[in-house]
Each structure stands twice: as structure tokens, then as C-alpha cells.
Design a protein around this motif. Sequence first.
Motif, PDB file in Angstrom:
ATOM      1  N   ILE A   1       0.838  -1.208   0.000  1.00  0.00           N
ATOM      2  CA  ILE A   1       0.000   0.000   0.000  1.00  0.00           C
ATOM      3  C   ILE A   1       0.869   1.253   0.000  1.00  0.00           C
ATOM      4  O   ILE A   1       0.555   2.254  -0.657  1.00  0.00           O
ATOM      5  N   LEU A   2       1.988   1.190   0.708  1.00  0.00           N
ATOM      6  CA  LEU A   2       2.862   2.359   0.826  1.00  0.00           C
ATOM      7  C   LEU A   2       3.893   2.437  -0.299  1.00  0.00           C
ATOM      8  O   LEU A   2       4.837   3.214  -0.227  1.00  0.00           O
ATOM      9  N   GLY A   3       3.699   1.620  -1.326  1.00  0.00           N
ATOM     10  CA  GLY A   3       4.533   1.742  -2.512  1.00  0.00           C
ATOM     11  C   GLY A   3       5.765   0.872  -2.525  1.00  0.00           C
ATOM     12  O   GLY A   3       6.626   1.032  -3.403  1.00  0.00           O
ATOM     13  N   GLY A   4       5.881  -0.066  -1.590  1.00  0.00           N
ATOM     14  CA  GLY A   4       7.050  -0.925  -1.541  1.00  0.00           C
ATOM     15  C   GLY A   4       6.756  -2.329  -2.023  1.00  0.00           C
ATOM     16  O   GLY A   4       5.640  -2.649  -2.448  1.00  0.00           O
ATOM     17  N   ARG A   5       7.749  -3.169  -1.967  1.00  0.00           N
ATOM     18  CA  ARG A   5       7.608  -4.586  -2.277  1.00  0.00           C
ATOM     19  C   ARG A   5       8.009  -5.371  -1.040  1.00  0.00           C
ATOM     20  O   ARG A   5       9.094  -5.173  -0.489  1.00  0.00           O
ATOM     21  N   ALA A   6       7.115  -6.246  -0.597  1.00  0.00           N
ATOM     22  CA  ALA A   6       7.382  -7.000   0.625  1.00  0.00           C
ATOM     23  C   ALA A   6       8.645  -7.839   0.460  1.00  0.00           C
ATOM     24  O   ALA A   6       8.884  -8.413  -0.600  1.00  0.00           O
ATOM     25  N   PRO A   7       9.466  -7.931   1.504  1.00  0.00           N
ATOM     26  CA  PRO A   7      10.699  -8.722   1.418  1.00  0.00           C
ATOM     27  C   PRO A   7      10.423 -10.211   1.471  1.00  0.00           C
ATOM     28  O   PRO A   7       9.302 -10.648   1.763  1.00  0.00           O
ATOM     29  N   GLU A   8      11.456 -10.997   1.196  1.00  0.00           N
ATOM     30  CA  GLU A   8      11.378 -12.432   1.406  1.00  0.00           C
ATOM     31  C   GLU A   8      11.433 -12.683   2.918  1.00  0.00           C
ATOM     32  O   GLU A   8      12.148 -12.006   3.643  1.00  0.00           O
ATOM     33  N   HIS A   9      10.674 -13.676   3.366  1.00  0.00           N
ATOM     34  CA  HIS A   9      10.586 -13.962   4.796  1.00  0.00           C
ATOM     35  C   HIS A   9      11.213 -15.315   5.119  1.00  0.00           C
ATOM     36  O   HIS A   9      11.233 -16.207   4.274  1.00  0.00           O
ATOM     37  N   PHE A  10      11.669 -15.435   6.353  1.00  0.00           N
ATOM     38  CA  PHE A  10      12.028 -16.737   6.907  1.00  0.00           C
ATOM     39  C   PHE A  10      11.490 -16.749   8.327  1.00  0.00           C
ATOM     40  O   PHE A  10      11.853 -15.895   9.142  1.00  0.00           O
ATOM     41  N   VAL A  11      10.596 -17.692   8.607  1.00  0.00           N
ATOM     42  CA  VAL A  11       9.986 -17.774   9.936  1.00  0.00           C
ATOM     43  C   VAL A  11      10.665 -18.883  10.727  1.00  0.00           C
ATOM     44  O   VAL A  11      10.712 -20.035  10.285  1.00  0.00           O
ATOM     45  N   TYR A  12      11.212 -18.536  11.879  1.00  0.00           N
ATOM     46  CA  TYR A  12      11.881 -19.530  12.721  1.00  0.00           C
ATOM     47  C   TYR A  12      11.049 -19.801  13.963  1.00  0.00           C
ATOM     48  O   TYR A  12      10.223 -18.981  14.385  1.00  0.00           O
ATOM     49  N   GLU A  13      11.263 -20.974  14.535  1.00  0.00           N
ATOM     50  CA  GLU A  13      10.562 -21.331  15.766  1.00  0.00           C
ATOM     51  C   GLU A  13      11.172 -20.580  16.949  1.00  0.00           C
ATOM     52  O   GLU A  13      12.318 -20.144  16.907  1.00  0.00           O
ATOM     53  N   LEU A  14      10.384 -20.468  17.994  1.00  0.00           N
ATOM     54  CA  LEU A  14      10.806 -19.700  19.160  1.00  0.00           C
ATOM     55  C   LEU A  14      11.650 -20.552  20.107  1.00  0.00           C
ATOM     56  O   LEU A  14      11.552 -21.777  20.122  1.00  0.00           O
ATOM     57  N   PHE A  15      12.464 -19.881  20.894  1.00  0.00           N
ATOM     58  CA  PHE A  15      13.231 -20.557  21.934  1.00  0.00           C
ATOM     59  C   PHE A  15      12.384 -20.637  23.198  1.00  0.00           C
ATOM     60  O   PHE A  15      11.606 -19.725  23.508  1.00  0.00           O
ATOM     61  N   LEU A  16      12.555 -21.716  23.925  1.00  0.00           N
ATOM     62  CA  LEU A  16      11.807 -21.951  25.153  1.00  0.00           C
ATOM     63  C   LEU A  16      12.774 -22.060  26.326  1.00  0.00           C
ATOM     64  O   LEU A  16      13.931 -22.434  26.147  1.00  0.00           O
ATOM     65  N   ASP A  17      12.289 -21.727  27.511  1.00  0.00           N
ATOM     66  CA  ASP A  17      13.129 -21.911  28.692  1.00  0.00           C
ATOM     67  C   ASP A  17      13.012 -23.370  29.153  1.00  0.00           C
ATOM     68  O   ASP A  17      12.353 -24.197  28.524  1.00  0.00           O
ATOM     69  N   GLU A  18      13.631 -23.700  30.272  1.00  0.00           N
ATOM     70  CA  GLU A  18      13.664 -25.092  30.715  1.00  0.00           C
ATOM     71  C   GLU A  18      12.277 -25.618  31.077  1.00  0.00           C
ATOM     72  O   GLU A  18      12.051 -26.833  31.117  1.00  0.00           O
ATOM     73  N   ASN A  19      11.314 -24.721  31.306  1.00  0.00           N
ATOM     74  CA  ASN A  19       9.951 -25.124  31.613  1.00  0.00           C
ATOM     75  C   ASN A  19       9.050 -25.137  30.383  1.00  0.00           C
ATOM     76  O   ASN A  19       7.837 -25.320  30.495  1.00  0.00           O
ATOM     77  N   GLY A  20       9.649 -24.911  29.206  1.00  0.00           N
ATOM     78  CA  GLY A  20       8.867 -24.929  27.982  1.00  0.00           C
ATOM     79  C   GLY A  20       8.125 -23.641  27.699  1.00  0.00           C
ATOM     80  O   GLY A  20       7.269 -23.591  26.813  1.00  0.00           O
ATOM     81  N   GLN A  21       8.447 -22.576  28.434  1.00  0.00           N
ATOM     82  CA  GLN A  21       7.801 -21.283  28.226  1.00  0.00           C
ATOM     83  C   GLN A  21       8.607 -20.432  27.249  1.00  0.00           C
ATOM     84  O   GLN A  21       9.843 -20.490  27.230  1.00  0.00           O
ATOM     85  N   LYS A  22       7.928 -19.624  26.453  1.00  0.00           N
ATOM     86  CA  LYS A  22       8.600 -18.744  25.510  1.00  0.00           C
ATOM     87  C   LYS A  22       9.540 -17.805  26.247  1.00  0.00           C
ATOM     88  O   LYS A  22       9.183 -17.228  27.276  1.00  0.00           O
ATOM     89  N   ILE A  23      10.741 -17.630  25.713  1.00  0.00           N
ATOM     90  CA  ILE A  23      11.705 -16.713  26.309  1.00  0.00           C
ATOM     91  C   ILE A  23      11.251 -15.286  26.068  1.00  0.00           C
ATOM     92  O   ILE A  23      10.861 -14.907  24.959  1.00  0.00           O
ATOM     93  N   SER A  24      11.286 -14.474  27.113  1.00  0.00           N
ATOM     94  CA  SER A  24      10.829 -13.096  27.036  1.00  0.00           C
ATOM     95  C   SER A  24      11.909 -12.157  27.545  1.00  0.00           C
ATOM     96  O   SER A  24      12.509 -12.402  28.598  1.00  0.00           O
ATOM     97  N   LYS A  25      12.153 -11.058  26.805  1.00  0.00           N
ATOM     98  CA  LYS A  25      13.154 -10.077  27.250  1.00  0.00           C
ATOM     99  C   LYS A  25      12.727  -9.441  28.558  1.00  0.00           C
ATOM    100  O   LYS A  25      13.524  -9.206  29.450  1.00  0.00           O
TER     101      LYS A  25
END
Length: 551
Positions: A280-304
Motif C-alpha cells: 500500500i505504501l509503494g514498496g515490495r514486501a521482502p522475502e521472509h524466513f519464519v523460525y521457531e521460538l526458543f523456550l526456557d527449561e519449563n517450555g515457556q517462551k523466552i521473554s526479554k
Amino acid sequence: MTQLAPLDLTPDLLAAAAESKAWPFEEAKKIIKRYEKSGLPETVLFETGYGPSGLPHIGTFGEVARTTMVRHAFRILTEDKVKTRLLCFSDDMDGMRKIPDNVPDRAALEPYLHMPLTVVPNPFGGDYESFGHHNNAMLRRFLDTFGFDYEFASATDYYKSGRFDEVLLRAVEKYDAIMKVMLPTLGEERQATYSPFLPISPKSGRVLYVPMKAVDAKAGTVTFDDEDGTETTLPVTGGAVKLQWKPDFGMRWAALGVDFEMFGKDHQTNAVIYDRICVILGGRAPEHFVYELFLDENGQKISKSKGNGLTIDEWLTYAPTESLALYMFQRPRQAKKLYFDVIPKAVDEYYAFLSAYQRQDWKERLGNPVWHIHSGNPPAIDLPVSFALLLNLVSASNAQNKDVLWGFISRYAPGVTAATHPELDRLTGYAIRYFDDFVKPSKVYRAADAVEREALTALSDALGALPADADGEAIQNAALNVARKVERYQDHAKRSPEGGPGVSVAFFQMIYQVLIGQERGPRFGSFSALYGIGETRALIERALAGKLAAA
């Protein structure tokens, strides 16, 4: 910022690269296909995003490391005829929506909630002018240490300097089209107040989530009610206004001409939104690569903001950076736990891949993680002792300094010293720190029962019958011969070389539980050869006397 090294593009390398199925090459080929009709441009832009709401974590580093691997593969496939840039972009103009759990004085930050991160005071002290500047510096420090070639970009700088003005003015013109994309993704209540523009209050300095009363495309302004109810009009240029995070993705791609960006699985459902707004803003979307998230030892998503999982500095306290890069390379589309227990395995796997590299042909090399980690130039390193062995040597010897370890190592491998093998010397320091902080506190020795005492006594006698300089294979065979005579440790599903029953892993588990105070360890023969036959027998004697379990 380091400079990209020139590439040694041999015919064999180029042929192997064209056929390689390693994921960095697969992603690089998507970028080449992107330009198959128009021809490759003069420069291809790779980008990574960073939200500095908390201290940088390993996931942030992973994006840069992985993107660097794709960039290098692209350079190989294009024979380095296309310039490339890697832009590390920090969304540091975002408002601080909540106070991170891992800052020193959380109460001191409460008055600054919803202010841009580059306005929030730095809770860590020092010379950095804001919380955002501090966290940006922490990211750059590690990227520089690792030797990445990158350019750092600050959203605050780009908004305020006018780098985004042209596209922001276009966003005002395309306001209705952007809203048409965004509103169906929102609940009914949010739809009533949503605006892609977030004005920064001239009075409070906070980033405001308020509806727009007017959007003037001709003037390039938005009108809204400030927090005190005063109707206020601001230009969308010059940093007076920023975009909501989803439209901001697409705006940035359009403004900068990004060709490739990877992001975590939590962004996957929004990727189509980013793409549509970019167009819409006049650009071309880039190529994407989607990676899986890292989990802590309890299987919870790592959060900053939570500070769970590992930080960059924590990993590097106990292991070399190359082991971290390996962890990033392996199975990027598979969720992986990221906590302290994974470090030793990652270290030994890195050196195993490094050792194998020298024996491989080009096809195998391009599938070897170390080729990607070292941008095509893996070092030749001789490592006569594994990290797992070092950890168990520290455990058995109670070594508190590297000199003690080197006494064992030099006897095990004559001529090997800290001077001749600096990489091994580096690992001894890591091993002592890792043992002290993670292994030692959890060590639990147990006493041997009657069957185990008899087996250990027989093991000591068997070791005593070997030459003092017996190698690991001889020691391992002696241990196996002892175990085969003990019914408890016979594994009838396996066969010995002589045709009798094999040996159960329970035998070696018992050895490490009783002698080392751990559930598992490396190959016993290798450990005993490194530690010394006499020392191993003395360790057995102390265990049988009850001294280890009592301690």
C-alpha cells in the motif's frame, strides 16, 4: 563493524552451492528468484529487528547470526557481484508498556510508563542517556564482539531525522486503505479507537493510543485529543508521531527497500498484514524466513521483559561463541529449549563438526554448520579432549584452576600444553566455571550396594592389571569385561564380541552416580585415561570407603 572478507570462489564451491539444500542456501535462492525478471539490483538489503524493551537475549543474536548465514550464501550464489547490507534495526521509539522484571529499581521507572524507550532513564546507570540507548549498546557490544558486519539503525533517529517522512506522508494519504487492512484483525471495541498513528503527547511525552479526530493528507497532519482533553494537531513527520507496530513493519520495509527479513513464529500470522501495508505504501514486501521460538527449561517462551532463559552474556560465560552460533544454525524451524543444560552438548558438537570438516568434500562441507558459522573459513583446530571430558575431570579432581587440569591433560597427551593448544586452554576455563555454577551444586553421590561394591572392586583390580599408560580403548574393554560377568549388567538383547550377552548402560550409569555424583558422563575409558588409572582406582577406593557419599 567488521568488513566482509573477499570470497575464494572455486569452481567446486560454486557447483556445490548451486545444489546445496542447506537452509541458508535455500533462503538465498529465494532472493535471487525475487529478481529473476528484473535482474539483480546493485545492492540487496538484509534486515533484522530488535525490540529494546529489555536486555538483549539470545534470540536477538540468533536473528543476526542466521541472517548473516543467508547473506553469505547469497554472496556465494551471486559470485559476490551484488553488494549486500545488513541493517540491525531497533524499535527504540516504542513506548514502555510495562516495566521489565529484571531491572534494578522497577519503582523508579513507573513515572515513565508509555514514554519512548529512548526517553526512559537508564536504570542500570553509566553513561547511556536512556534505557533504550543502554539496551541498544548491549546489543551492539555483542555483535561487535562476534565480528558481525552490520549497520545499526535506531527508530528514534530515523523518525526524528526525517528518514521516514516521505513514506509517513504516504501513510496519511493511504490512511483509509491501511485501516481497511487493520480493522478486520481487531475486536469490536478496539476497532472503535484504533489508529495506525501513535502521536507522542507534546505535554506528557507519552506514546498515545488514541483515535484520530481528523487525518489531513494535504497538510500531512493528524488531530486527536491529548491526555488532558485538549484537541491537538501534529505533523506525522519529524518524529512527532510513530506508527503502530504492525503498520510500522510494512512502512519500514517500504521506506528502506528491505529484501529479506526473518522473524519468529509469533509474527507468522501478522506477516500478511506487514506485506499488504508495505505494498500500500509503494514498496515490495521482502522475502521472509519464519523460525521457531526458543523456550526456557519449563517450555515457556523466552521473554526479554521476564528475563527467563539465557542471556547472551550467560552463555558466553560458560562456552565459546561458536557453540552458540551452532545452536542457532541447527533446526531453526524447530522449537528448542534454551537453558544451561544445553551448553556442554553444543560445545562438543561444534568441535565434532569442525573436526569432520577437513575430511569432507564440498557438498558435505556446505551442509556442515561450521562452514556457515565461519562464513566459509572454518579454522583447523586440534582438540584432544572433549568439553564433556573436561567437565568430568573437574568433577573428579575438584580442580579450582586450570593448572590442575593441565597436569592431567599433559600426562594424557604428551606435548599438549596451553601454549600449543590455546583453544583447549580456553575450554578449561569454561569447564571450571560451568562446573562450579551448575554441576557442583547438583552433585549427589550415592553409596554402592553389595552388587555394585563387588563390581567396582573387580573394576579396580582390572584397571590395576593394565599398563599405567593404557589408552581409553583398553580401559573401556577392561570395564566391559568386568560388567559382562555381573548378571545385573548383562544385556541379553546385545551380544558381546565373544557371543555372550552385551553390557547394559546401567553399569556405566552406576559408575558415574557413585564415583562422580552425576547421572551420566562421557565414555568411561576416555575419562579414566585422562584422569589416570591410579587416580581412578583411588576414586573407587574413596567411594567404597563411603567418603564420597558422606561428603
